[in-house]
Scaffold this active site. Structure first.
Site, short mmCIF file in Angstrom:
data_model
loop_
_atom_site.label_atom_id
_atom_site.label_comp_id
_atom_site.label_asym_id
_atom_site.label_seq_id
_atom_site.Cartn_x
_atom_site.Cartn_y
_atom_site.Cartn_z
N SER A 60 69.76 37.26 21.38
CA SER A 60 71.01 37.41 22.16
C SER A 60 70.82 38.13 23.49
O SER A 60 71.80 38.29 24.23
CB SER A 60 72.06 38.14 21.32
OG SER A 60 72.59 37.28 20.35
N LYS A 63 72.31 36.30 26.38
CA LYS A 63 73.69 36.40 26.86
C LYS A 63 73.79 37.21 28.16
O LYS A 63 74.80 37.13 28.85
CB LYS A 63 74.58 37.01 25.79
CG LYS A 63 74.74 36.13 24.55
CD LYS A 63 75.74 36.70 23.57
CE LYS A 63 75.88 35.84 22.34
NZ LYS A 63 74.76 35.98 21.40
N SER A 120 78.67 40.28 21.24
CA SER A 120 77.57 39.32 21.24
C SER A 120 77.98 38.05 20.51
O SER A 120 77.21 37.48 19.72
CB SER A 120 76.30 39.91 20.61
OG SER A 120 75.16 39.14 20.92
#
Length: 487
Positions: A60, A63, A120
């Site tokens: 993640s 992101k 997230s």
């Protein structure tokens, strides 16, 4: 009797061997590779590096790029924070961690940003990508192009959220560079990453990095990540006094172990970094407009300083002479009222005065319809002041602003080209639209009007027929438009 005693031992050895081959060895082989990188955020100086250029699964941490492009899109007027994004079935079906968005649901773009940054949320990240590029695949290509512009030479993105996918790879060095750009390129949004919790439109969400934020003095971001292939990843930033350090870890074995290692790396960074250093901010990358919109906006904004004065013909002349000094004085007064949004005042002054004087000196027949003179347009939109930018993520600010003067007389019709989340975005939309459709919008009054739901971007001072014609021409260019009648 001896045989009876040895069989249980043999069974135990067999069981242990099977357990070792089926459980322990696979887990050992699947352990994610470790990498670490530490830099002085002020200068970009490398303070520690281990396997920092090894291409690994970023999870993640991806992101950060999704959010970077989202900030970039808002800054350039591609989308507003209040734009309602329709959630696709594909985005809603993303696996956790997720916000729990439903197919067909509409949610403000600002809440997708919050959910992706703090929770997230995979569904929110995918929705951001689809909102900007129409599909996750197209958005991933834009992510990779932007990464190359940032100097992330060993990074390739395949999706907006970071779930494991073949070819979706990055490095500890590249993710540290990205974290530094997020910090310096968009400081108005950076506070998002230090929020312990926030409201994301449908519910409150907690920060996945809250443990480090609470435990390490000076920590204020940035992003966590975890998948089985990646391990426990983290890009962290902390500031103490005049020093700021960014530390990145790939392949942590657990949240606790990862946070402990990041704390050690941050401590190392603060010890090795000089107490004083000149901040050398990284250079912002080129802006890649949405592939669905082409490069129209970017081309328009760089092709010409301002529209050229059109040749004088009977069908496009001003009804009566215009006093340039009076208009310049009026422009100065209008600019004074909007000084908080015009950081490029010097350029604006020269452009307005020179264009108006040039227009005054051009002879015009007296038989033409009163369409008004050609108004100057600067090559650069006014920069938003920090106080407006910092508030824009949470609520709209500003008052009604007139951004262009007109001699259109008493005509009471106009066109609206959209409602935006901030005054800056509305003004930018008016500028780019005016440059796009000069023929029908020439001589109109550009006006931003604050509403309870946002900021209307209007062109006023038109007849009903000219407003209808302008809207039809704008819609042919895929620009949203509606006529505005006398109020």
């Amino acid at each position: 009797m001896k045989v009876r005693r040895t069989w249980p031992a043999r069974y135990g050895l067999y069981a242990f061997a099977v357990l070792w081959m089926l459980v322990v060895l696979p887990l050992s082989a699947a352990a994610a590779p470790y990498a670490a990188f530490v830099m002085d955020a002020r200068t970009g100086e490398v303070l520690h590096s281990r396997n920092a250029d090894t291409r690994l699964h970023p999870a993640s941490l991806t992101k950060m790029m999704t959010l970077y492009i989202a900030f970039q899109a808002v800054e350039n007027g591609e989308i507003s924070l209040d734009t309602k994004v329709k959630i696709s079935r594909f985005a809603a079906s993303e696996p956790p961690s997720k916000l729990g968005l439903k197919s067909g649901q509409r949610i403000a773009f600002r809440y997708l940003i919050r959910a992706a940054a703090i929770k997230s949320a995979n569904d929110a990240a995918t929705a951001i990508g689809e909102a900007l590029e129409g599909s996750e695949a197209a958005f991933a290509r834009r992510m990779t192009r932007t990464a190359k512009e940032l100097g992330m030479t060993r990074t390739t993105f395949k999706n907006a959220h970071g779930l494991t996918e073949s070819g979706h790879m990055s490095t500890a060095r590249d993710m540290s560079l990205l974290g530094r750009h997020v910090l310096y390129d968009y400081p108005e949004y950076y506070n998002l990453f230090s929020r312990r919790s926030t409201h994301a439109g449908v519910r409150d969400v907690a920060n996945t990095n809250r443990r480090l934020l609470a435990a390490y003095r000076g920590a204020d971001g940035i992003k966590t990540g975890y998948t089985r292939a990646a391990g426990f990843n983290l890009v962290a930033s902390a500031e103490r006094g005049q020093e700021r350090i960014i530390a990145t870890v790939f392949g942590g074995t657990s949240t606790i172990a990862r946070n402990a290692r990041v704390a050690e790396l941050l401590d190392m960074g603060f010890k090795r970094a000089p107490s004083r250093a000149t901040v050398r901010k990284p250079q912002k990358p080129s802006y890649f407009a949405s592939s669905r919109q082409g490069t129209r906006d970017a081309t328009i904004m760089t092709a010409s300083l301002r529209p050229q004065i059109r040749p004088t013909v009977a069908s496009a002349a001003v009804a009566s002479p215009v006093n340039a000094e009076d208009i310049i004085a009026a422009v100065e007064e209008a600019k004074t009222s909007t000084a908080s949004i015009a950081s490029t005042t010097g350029i604006l002054n020269s452009d307005i005065k020179s264009a108006l004087i040039e227009a005054q000196e051009t002879p015009a027949p007296s038989t033409a319809a009163p369409l008004g003179g050609v108004a100057p347009v600067s090559i650069r939109p006014a920069m938003r002041p920090k106080d407006l930018i910092n508030a824009s993520l949470d609520q709209p600010v500003g008052n009604e602003v007139v951004t262009r003067l007109s001699t259109s007389g008493g005509r009471q019709w106009g066109v609206n080209v959209g409602q935006f989340g901030s005054r800056y975005l509305a003004e930018r939309a008016l500028l780019t639209t005016a440059l796009t459709e000069m023929e029908t919008l020439d001589g109109t009054l550009r006006k931003v009007v604050r509403r309870p739901t946002g900021f209307d971007a209007n062109f006023l001072g038109m007849t009903e027929d000219s407003a209808d014609l302008a809207c039809r021409r704008l819609e042919a260019r895929n620009i949203s438009c509606k006529t505005v009648g006398p109020s």
